[in-house]
Design a protein around this motif. Structure first.
Motif, short mmCIF file in Angstrom:
data_model
loop_
_atom_site.label_atom_id
_atom_site.label_comp_id
_atom_site.label_asym_id
_atom_site.label_seq_id
_atom_site.Cartn_x
_atom_site.Cartn_y
_atom_site.Cartn_z
N THR A 1 -13.71 9.12 53.16
CA THR A 1 -15.16 8.98 53.24
C THR A 1 -15.87 10.13 52.55
O THR A 1 -16.85 9.94 51.82
N MET A 2 -15.37 11.35 52.76
CA MET A 2 -15.95 12.52 52.14
C MET A 2 -15.95 12.43 50.63
O MET A 2 -16.90 12.80 49.94
N SER A 3 -14.85 11.94 50.04
CA SER A 3 -14.70 11.94 48.59
C SER A 3 -15.71 11.03 47.90
O SER A 3 -16.02 11.22 46.72
N GLY A 4 -16.25 10.04 48.61
CA GLY A 4 -17.23 9.16 48.01
C GLY A 4 -18.48 9.90 47.57
O GLY A 4 -19.13 9.50 46.60
N LEU A 5 -18.83 10.94 48.30
CA LEU A 5 -20.02 11.73 47.95
C LEU A 5 -19.65 13.21 48.08
O LEU A 5 -20.37 13.99 48.69
N SER A 6 -18.54 13.60 47.47
CA SER A 6 -17.97 14.93 47.70
C SER A 6 -18.88 16.05 47.23
O SER A 6 -18.87 17.14 47.81
N TYR A 7 -19.71 15.80 46.21
CA TYR A 7 -20.53 16.88 45.67
C TYR A 7 -21.52 17.43 46.68
O TYR A 7 -21.98 18.58 46.57
N VAL B 1 -9.12 10.97 43.25
CA VAL B 1 -7.73 10.59 42.98
C VAL B 1 -6.87 10.79 44.23
O VAL B 1 -6.04 9.94 44.59
N LEU B 2 -7.06 11.92 44.91
CA LEU B 2 -6.29 12.17 46.13
C LEU B 2 -6.60 11.13 47.21
O LEU B 2 -5.70 10.68 47.95
N SER B 3 -7.85 10.70 47.27
CA SER B 3 -8.23 9.67 48.24
C SER B 3 -7.56 8.34 47.93
O SER B 3 -7.27 7.56 48.85
N LEU B 4 -7.32 8.06 46.66
CA LEU B 4 -6.59 6.85 46.30
C LEU B 4 -5.21 6.84 46.95
O LEU B 4 -4.74 5.80 47.42
N VAL B 5 -4.56 7.99 46.98
CA VAL B 5 -3.25 8.10 47.63
C VAL B 5 -3.39 7.84 49.13
O VAL B 5 -2.59 7.11 49.73
N PHE B 6 -4.44 8.41 49.74
CA PHE B 6 -4.63 8.24 51.18
C PHE B 6 -4.93 6.80 51.55
O PHE B 6 -4.54 6.33 52.63
N VAL B 7 -5.64 6.09 50.66
CA VAL B 7 -5.93 4.68 50.94
C VAL B 7 -4.64 3.89 51.07
O VAL B 7 -4.52 2.98 51.90
N CYS B 8 -3.65 4.25 50.28
CA CYS B 8 -2.35 3.55 50.34
C CYS B 8 -1.64 3.77 51.67
O CYS B 8 -0.76 2.99 52.04
N LEU B 9 -2.00 4.81 52.40
CA LEU B 9 -1.39 5.09 53.70
C LEU B 9 -2.11 4.39 54.85
O LEU B 9 -1.63 4.43 55.98
N LEU B 10 -3.27 3.80 54.56
CA LEU B 10 -4.02 3.13 55.60
C LEU B 10 -3.51 1.70 55.79
O LEU B 10 -2.90 1.13 54.89
N LEU C 1 -12.98 4.07 44.18
CA LEU C 1 -12.52 5.45 43.97
C LEU C 1 -12.01 5.65 42.54
O LEU C 1 -12.21 6.73 41.95
N LEU C 2 -11.36 4.65 41.99
CA LEU C 2 -10.88 4.75 40.61
C LEU C 2 -12.05 4.85 39.63
O LEU C 2 -12.03 5.66 38.70
N LEU C 3 -13.08 4.04 39.85
CA LEU C 3 -14.28 4.12 39.02
C LEU C 3 -14.95 5.48 39.16
O LEU C 3 -15.39 6.09 38.17
N LEU C 4 -15.02 5.97 40.38
CA LEU C 4 -15.66 7.27 40.63
C LEU C 4 -14.93 8.39 39.90
O LEU C 4 -15.56 9.23 39.24
N ALA C 5 -13.61 8.41 39.99
CA ALA C 5 -12.83 9.45 39.31
C ALA C 5 -13.02 9.38 37.80
O ALA C 5 -13.20 10.41 37.13
#
Length: 403
Positions: free
Chosen positions: A33-39, A186-195, A96-100
């Motif tokens: 959730t944080m990574s969506g608006l990390s800035y 990118v790191l969040s993409l990995v975490f999504v795979c664990l959900l 997340l891929l588009l965002l990265a």
């Protein structure tokens, strides 16, 4: 390798005390959730970079950040209509891929108008990821603790990035902040795979907070006041946060000292986030919310005396301690009023409006390095937020308590 295949059970069921699975689920979802608006977590560093070596003015930097925030608003608004009926994994991964990709592509854009549009689109992708993440957090059996984890992650990341960014800029370029943002996606993409796989379906109708139909009018008023309090608080806090670094330098404090002060005092945000994480709703939300608003008001007042180093440090410490606690408890209050997660996603939209509007409002109120008017308005908005949240927090506390 740790396989987290049982997180669906952790999200759907609860025991008397949160277990390891609940904490792991909350922390993974919090980072995504944080990574969506990390800035937002290192907003002063982003504004300083845009208004520094990247070459934009202070006002233009605020406008770029604001457009990014309004894009996030649109993305989170879209999530409101999706949370009940989609398989969240492919949507989250696409966003997340588009965002990265867009964060990396920002390095090659130097035209102001083009960058405004580009960051709006990046915000759209990030806002969608944010909205879906908030809906999942809202369905956690311990919403106060889940949203506390979100704010804990946010302030941990923010302090670390602000502290390391000068070194990263020396190694890479003034655009290092965008490398960091892309890395989080990118790191969040990995975490999504664990959900867990599946749809974001409503939990059982008799879950806490689901039975508000007996007093529909009071429920609507409660929700509106709660969202208004959140909006006003976010506008004030993000306005000050966006220009925290420039407030210090305008007061004659050295750039390196300002960065260190923001990073160190930002660590107090971890303590503020720990309150809801550790206590949940055990002692009620209202006392903590009142205390948080009072501390925020004090921070805005003290920043008007930022020419004196101790006042600047104390003000930031008060703001960073109170902000995550206030937001966590407000988000948790929306979560217990609607067990489907849709209201919490609406709250994320409202929060995005506030986060985007704060820097824009601040950019309109500052004049030639003078931040006094902006800080006075910020203090007033904190007062308004306190007045707005009092009755709805009392009402919601009578109708929905933590499981």
């Amino acid at each position: 390798m740790l396989r987290i295949s049982t997180f669906s059970t952790a999200i759907a069921t609860a025991s008397n005390q949160p277990g390891l699975r609940h904490w792991l689920a909350a922390l993974l979802l919090a980072f995504i959730t944080m990574s969506g608006l990390s800035y937002i977590n290192f907003l002063p560093a982003l504004v300083s970079a845009l208004a520094g070596e990247i070459g934009f003015s202070e006002v233009q930097a605020g406008q770029i950040v604001a457009l990014n925030g309004y894009g996030a608003l649109c993305g989170s608004s879209l999530a409101i209509f999706l949370v009940r009926n989609i398989r969240y994994r492919p949507v989250l991964m696409t966003a997340l891929l588009l965002l990265a990709s867009m964060d990396i592509a920002t390095l090659w854009l130097d035209d102001f108008l083009l960058l405004l549009g580009w960051r709006f689109l990046a915000g759209l992708a990030g806002g969608l990821a944010l909205g879906l993440g908030v809906a999942l957090l809202a369905r956690h059996p311990y919403p106060d603790r889940a949203f506390g984890a979100l704010l804990f992650v946010q302030f941990s990341v923010g302090s670390l990035v602000i502290y390391l960014l000068p070194t990263l800029e020396a190694m890479l370029s003034a655009h290092a902040v965008f490398y960091v943002m892309a890395s989080f996606a990118v790191l969040s993409l990995v975490f999504v795979c664990l959900l867990p796989t599946g749809r974001l379906l409503a939990v059982p109708a008799q879950a806490p907070g689901a039975s508000l139909g007996s007093d529909r009018r009071s429920a609507v008023i409660t929700v509106l006041l709660l969202l208004a309090a959140m909006l006003v608080y976010q506008i004030a806090a993000s306005a000050i946060w966006a220009y925290a670094a420039l407030i210090g330098t305008a007061a004659g404090i050295a750039n390196e000292t300002v960065s260190t002060t923001i990073a160190v005092t930002g660590m107090l945000g971890l303590l503020g986030a720990l309150l809801p994480m550790m206590l949940g709703n055990r002692y009620g939300r209202l006392p903590w919310l009142i205390a948080g608003c009072v501390l925020s008001i004090s921070a805005a007042v003290l920043l008007t005396f930022s020419g004196q180093g101790p006042y600047y440090t104390l003000a930031l410490a008060l703001l960073f301690f109170s902000w995550p606690a206030v937001q966590s408890f407000l988000l948790a209050a929306t979560a217990v009023l609607d067990s489907t997660g849709r209201l919490a996603t609406i709250a994320a939209v409202v929060s995005s409006i506030g986060l985007a509007t704060g820097p824009l409002l601040a950019s309109a109120l500052i004049t030639e390095g003078n931040f006094s008017q902006m800080l006075q308005v910020g203090a007033s908005l904190f007062v308004v937020s306190l007045l707005l949240l009092y009755k709805p927090i009392l009402w919601s506390g009578q109708h929905a308590k933590e499981a």
